[in-house]
Design an enzyme around this catalytic site. Sequence first.
Site, mmCIF file in Angstrom:
data_model
loop_
_atom_site.group_PDB
_atom_site.id
_atom_site.type_symbol
_atom_site.label_atom_id
_atom_site.label_comp_id
_atom_site.label_asym_id
_atom_site.label_seq_id
_atom_site.Cartn_x
_atom_site.Cartn_y
_atom_site.Cartn_z
ATOM 1 N N LYS A 125 -2.843 3.979 0.332
ATOM 2 C CA LYS A 125 -2.821 2.227 -0.223
ATOM 3 C C LYS A 125 -1.546 2.498 -1.010
ATOM 4 O O LYS A 125 -0.941 1.745 -0.930
ATOM 5 C CB LYS A 125 -4.181 3.213 -1.772
ATOM 6 C CG LYS A 125 -5.287 2.935 -1.472
ATOM 7 C CD LYS A 125 -5.781 1.816 -0.719
ATOM 8 C CE LYS A 125 -7.395 1.117 -0.812
ATOM 9 N NZ LYS A 125 -7.822 -0.651 -0.336
ATOM 10 N N TYR A 183 -6.669 9.091 0.546
ATOM 11 C CA TYR A 183 -6.463 8.083 0.092
ATOM 12 C C TYR A 183 -5.661 7.078 -0.716
ATOM 13 O O TYR A 183 -5.706 6.076 -0.576
ATOM 14 C CB TYR A 183 -8.237 7.826 -0.796
ATOM 15 C CG TYR A 183 -8.008 6.152 -1.300
ATOM 16 C CD1 TYR A 183 -8.712 5.165 -0.816
ATOM 17 C CD2 TYR A 183 -8.280 6.222 -3.238
ATOM 18 C CE1 TYR A 183 -9.095 4.628 -0.850
ATOM 19 C CE2 TYR A 183 -8.622 5.017 -3.515
ATOM 20 C CZ TYR A 183 -9.111 4.141 -3.091
ATOM 21 O OH TYR A 183 -9.442 3.025 -3.306
#
Length: 261
Positions: free
Chosen positions: A158, A154
């Site tokens: 990002k 994640y």
Amino acid sequence: MVWLALDGRPALVRGARRGIGAAVVTALVEEGVRVVATDVDRAGVETLAARHGERVTARPLDVTDATAVEALVAETEGTLGPLDIAVNVAGILRDGPVAGLSDEDWAAHFAVNTTGVFHVSRAAARRMTGRGRGSIVTVASNAGGIPRAGLAAYAASKAAAVMFTKCLGLEVARQGVRCNTVSPGSTMTDMQRALWTAGEEEASTRRVIEGDLASYRTGIPLGRIAEPSDIADAVAFLASDRARHITMHDLYVDGGATLRA
């Protein structure tokens, strides 16, 4: 409405059915923006649109499909007129240590959180640059700027989305197009609650605010977890002409949680 002066502008918001995405749609509508709200969940985004009446048009969209993205952006311009605002919100999070992370989970994070941003931003920028105006805002995460145990895929996806957006912003600045990111910290969304133990929301909230030395996390200096509207207000500001001299910026909206490390 007077403050942001967005009345009548067309916008596309991806990942709009709930949480931060739904809050972004609401914030823009309250400023008079006409929004095409998209999500892979057709029913969810149609329910959202029904709450806002004619200001919001719902469209299903899989942002990993470049052809579908191009077609929807073209449709949006055909329906609402030249696109002024594009907002990337859709994202997935599957937590766990790297040693247990599957190839499929890794690929899925980048397909939605990074490649999806590329597809939508590219389609919007191609059109905006020819007109000499436009604003692209991507919702990233403060995890993209500070290590988080159990969130490697994640966080990496990002971080990639942030740097992509900055590079795009550099390329299109001379054509009057601004590209920025908003990086939230812990926010009261379904994604946040999925990380908590069932039935322990109050205790989990307290741990987030106070911090957890065992997982190397600081707390939140402001002493509260963000609401989706806190993030949406930052997005609306960056999309507006009030931020006309801001581009390639990553705005942290995390109550000071990362100490801006």
